[in-house]
Design a protein around this motif. Sequence first.
Motif, mmCIF file in Angstrom:
data_model
loop_
_atom_site.group_PDB
_atom_site.id
_atom_site.type_symbol
_atom_site.label_atom_id
_atom_site.label_comp_id
_atom_site.label_asym_id
_atom_site.label_seq_id
_atom_site.Cartn_x
_atom_site.Cartn_y
_atom_site.Cartn_z
ATOM 1 N N GLY A 207 0.822 -1.200 0.000
ATOM 2 C CA GLY A 207 0.000 0.000 0.000
ATOM 3 C C GLY A 207 0.852 1.244 0.000
ATOM 4 O O GLY A 207 1.979 1.261 0.513
ATOM 5 N N SER A 208 0.338 2.309 -0.566
ATOM 6 C CA SER A 208 1.073 3.557 -0.668
ATOM 7 C C SER A 208 0.779 4.452 0.531
ATOM 8 O O SER A 208 -0.120 4.176 1.341
ATOM 9 C CB SER A 208 0.688 4.282 -1.963
ATOM 10 N N VAL A 209 1.558 5.524 0.637
ATOM 11 C CA VAL A 209 1.321 6.511 1.698
ATOM 12 C C VAL A 209 -0.072 7.126 1.525
ATOM 13 O O VAL A 209 -0.780 7.379 2.502
ATOM 14 C CB VAL A 209 2.415 7.598 1.651
ATOM 15 N N PHE A 210 -0.465 7.337 0.286
ATOM 16 C CA PHE A 210 -1.782 7.898 0.008
ATOM 17 C C PHE A 210 -2.892 6.987 0.533
ATOM 18 O O PHE A 210 -3.856 7.458 1.145
ATOM 19 C CB PHE A 210 -1.929 8.117 -1.500
ATOM 20 N N ASP A 211 -2.753 5.667 0.318
ATOM 21 C CA ASP A 211 -3.769 4.722 0.790
ATOM 22 C C ASP A 211 -3.843 4.697 2.313
ATOM 23 O O ASP A 211 -4.927 4.653 2.905
ATOM 24 C CB ASP A 211 -3.460 3.322 0.262
ATOM 25 N N ASN A 212 -2.683 4.694 2.978
ATOM 26 C CA ASN A 212 -2.664 4.663 4.444
ATOM 27 C C ASN A 212 -3.277 5.923 5.039
ATOM 28 O O ASN A 212 -4.017 5.866 6.028
ATOM 29 C CB ASN A 212 -1.223 4.481 4.943
ATOM 30 N N LEU A 213 -2.977 7.072 4.450
ATOM 31 C CA LEU A 213 -3.578 8.316 4.940
ATOM 32 C C LEU A 213 -5.096 8.301 4.753
ATOM 33 O O LEU A 213 -5.844 8.762 5.620
ATOM 34 C CB LEU A 213 -2.977 9.513 4.193
ATOM 35 N N THR A 214 -5.546 7.741 3.640
ATOM 36 C CA THR A 214 -6.991 7.653 3.387
ATOM 37 C C THR A 214 -7.682 6.793 4.443
ATOM 38 O O THR A 214 -8.755 7.138 4.951
ATOM 39 C CB THR A 214 -7.245 7.070 1.989
ATOM 40 N N LYS A 215 -7.065 5.659 4.811
ATOM 41 C CA LYS A 215 -7.651 4.783 5.823
ATOM 42 C C LYS A 215 -7.716 5.453 7.189
ATOM 43 O O LYS A 215 -8.709 5.342 7.906
ATOM 44 C CB LYS A 215 -6.851 3.491 5.911
ATOM 45 N N VAL A 216 -6.648 6.147 7.561
ATOM 46 C CA VAL A 216 -6.618 6.808 8.874
ATOM 47 C C VAL A 216 -7.677 7.906 8.942
ATOM 48 O O VAL A 216 -8.406 8.036 9.940
ATOM 49 C CB VAL A 216 -5.210 7.376 9.143
ATOM 50 N N LEU A 217 -7.790 8.698 7.890
ATOM 51 C CA LEU A 217 -8.787 9.764 7.879
ATOM 52 C C LEU A 217 -10.199 9.212 7.863
ATOM 53 O O LEU A 217 -11.106 9.754 8.509
ATOM 54 C CB LEU A 217 -8.565 10.662 6.656
ATOM 55 N N ALA A 218 -10.422 8.094 7.136
ATOM 56 C CA ALA A 218 -11.745 7.469 7.121
ATOM 57 C C ALA A 218 -12.123 6.960 8.507
ATOM 58 O O ALA A 218 -13.278 7.078 8.944
ATOM 59 C CB ALA A 218 -11.767 6.324 6.114
ATOM 60 N N LYS A 219 -11.155 6.393 9.236
ATOM 61 C CA LYS A 219 -11.408 5.918 10.594
ATOM 62 C C LYS A 219 -11.759 7.070 11.522
ATOM 63 O O LYS A 219 -12.682 6.970 12.338
ATOM 64 C CB LYS A 219 -10.166 5.171 11.104
ATOM 65 N N ALA A 220 -11.041 8.182 11.382
ATOM 66 C CA ALA A 220 -11.320 9.333 12.241
ATOM 67 C C ALA A 220 -12.686 9.934 11.941
ATOM 68 O O ALA A 220 -13.426 10.330 12.845
ATOM 69 C CB ALA A 220 -10.222 10.392 12.062
ATOM 70 N N LEU A 221 -13.063 9.981 10.649
ATOM 71 C CA LEU A 221 -14.364 10.543 10.283
ATOM 72 C C LEU A 221 -15.509 9.641 10.713
ATOM 73 O O LEU A 221 -16.602 10.117 11.030
ATOM 74 C CB LEU A 221 -14.417 10.760 8.777
ATOM 75 N N GLU A 222 -15.256 8.327 10.751
ATOM 76 C CA GLU A 222 -16.313 7.395 11.138
ATOM 77 C C GLU A 222 -16.548 7.424 12.649
ATOM 78 O O GLU A 222 -17.686 7.512 13.122
ATOM 79 C CB GLU A 222 -15.950 5.988 10.693
ATOM 80 N N ASP A 223 -15.456 7.305 13.441
ATOM 81 C CA ASP A 223 -15.586 7.249 14.905
ATOM 82 C C ASP A 223 -15.793 8.621 15.522
ATOM 83 O O ASP A 223 -16.443 8.749 16.572
ATOM 84 C CB ASP A 223 -14.346 6.588 15.510
ATOM 85 N N ARG A 224 -15.170 9.661 14.924
ATOM 86 C CA ARG A 224 -15.242 11.033 15.446
ATOM 87 C C ARG A 224 -14.904 11.095 16.940
ATOM 88 O O ARG A 224 -15.714 11.550 17.765
ATOM 89 C CB ARG A 224 -16.622 11.626 15.183
ATOM 90 N N PRO A 225 -13.728 10.632 17.315
ATOM 91 C CA PRO A 225 -13.348 10.667 18.732
ATOM 92 C C PRO A 225 -13.028 12.089 19.173
ATOM 93 O O PRO A 225 -12.795 12.988 18.351
ATOM 94 C CB PRO A 225 -12.100 9.776 18.758
ATOM 95 N N ASP A 226 -13.015 12.279 20.500
ATOM 96 C CA ASP A 226 -12.692 13.608 21.035
ATOM 97 C C ASP A 226 -11.251 13.994 20.721
ATOM 98 O O ASP A 226 -10.960 15.138 20.397
ATOM 99 C CB ASP A 226 -12.936 13.636 22.546
ATOM 100 N N GLY A 227 -10.355 13.035 20.848
ATOM 101 C CA GLY A 227 -8.956 13.314 20.565
ATOM 102 C C GLY A 227 -8.574 12.901 19.160
ATOM 103 O O GLY A 227 -7.702 12.035 18.964
ATOM 104 N N ALA A 228 -9.237 13.490 18.173
ATOM 105 C CA ALA A 228 -8.974 13.096 16.787
ATOM 106 C C ALA A 228 -7.546 13.408 16.382
ATOM 107 O O ALA A 228 -6.900 12.636 15.669
ATOM 108 C CB ALA A 228 -9.961 13.793 15.855
ATOM 109 N N LEU A 229 -7.017 14.545 16.837
ATOM 110 C CA LEU A 229 -5.648 14.916 16.482
ATOM 111 C C LEU A 229 -4.646 13.935 17.068
ATOM 112 O O LEU A 229 -3.702 13.511 16.391
ATOM 113 C CB LEU A 229 -5.354 16.338 16.969
ATOM 114 N N GLU A 230 -4.858 13.549 18.341
ATOM 115 C CA GLU A 230 -3.953 12.584 18.963
ATOM 116 C C GLU A 230 -4.029 11.234 18.264
ATOM 117 O O GLU A 230 -3.007 10.551 18.090
ATOM 118 C CB GLU A 230 -4.296 12.417 20.443
#
Length: 307
Positions: free
Chosen positions: A20-43
């Motif tokens: 997987g590329s850096v682009f794919d990994n960043l997409t997965k991390v951002l999708a996880k953050a948008l789905e869960d919407r945790p309080d500490g999204a930046l952390e």
Amino acid sequence: PLQYDDAVSFLQKCESKEGGSVFDNLTKVLAKALEDRPDGALELLETSLLSKAPETKPSSSMVPVQAAANAARGVATANLFGNPVTVDPETGEPVEPEPPADFESEDIVADGYLFDALGVGLGRAEMYAAMLAAKKLGGDAERGINTVRFFGKFFGTTACYYVYECTVSEPPEVPEAPEGEVPNEAGTGTNNYVYYVCNYLGGPFTMLPVVLPDEIKASRRIRKFLTGQLDAPVSTYPPFPGTEANYLRCQITRIACSTVCCPVGSFTADEDSGEVAQNEEWEGVRDREGGVPAAWAHRYPHLKMQG
């Protein structure tokens, strides 16, 4: 300064040891953050990017299947607003897209504003996306499309259908009817138009099969919910000779022949071939002349009981 296309190309070229590329990994991390919407999204984002990757791939996907499907649909719809960057796998350089083909279309956006003012329709945003999808469909040179009209949206139990009515340079072939049966129409009548459908705006288009008289007669005798899957069987009594793609095509034909209207005189029919064309000399409806039923006519020929 670093250009957008060059930056995306670089991120897509850089691959990790786990695949997987850096682009794919960043997409997965951002999708996880948008789905869960945790309080500490930046952390969470910093931890995901800086923590050491595991030696083996996790057994479960980081992004649930349903969330991944929704994310893919979101990306497809977003790509309607701009051509996605295509990268040459050998050189890593952006590839210039092919110029779109020429075609004619109605003003879908203007129709959306009109329906919205009347309190009906799909809404301005969805109609604008429908216009972009029509542009994508008609601009595909391989399909040979001459005209495109947004027919409407059909709701299903698991997915919906966005339907587009088209005329093409090479109409699809129609099988010959058995001897003694009602002849099948090729490139005229109920098969004068070709219909393309997609489950979501920006998704892949599928051309519906031609419609046959036996299918239309059978569709009149049944009532069946659409599922959103073209290959789904139509389990009814009396039996229907085809899949949901055939049943949907029958419903489109029946709706078009019964409900599509136009002002009297706006189209003319050739006496020999019966071909309908726009009347260039038509001046339009004046004042309140369009307020009476006599000022309107059916756009398509009457659908006979024999199909």
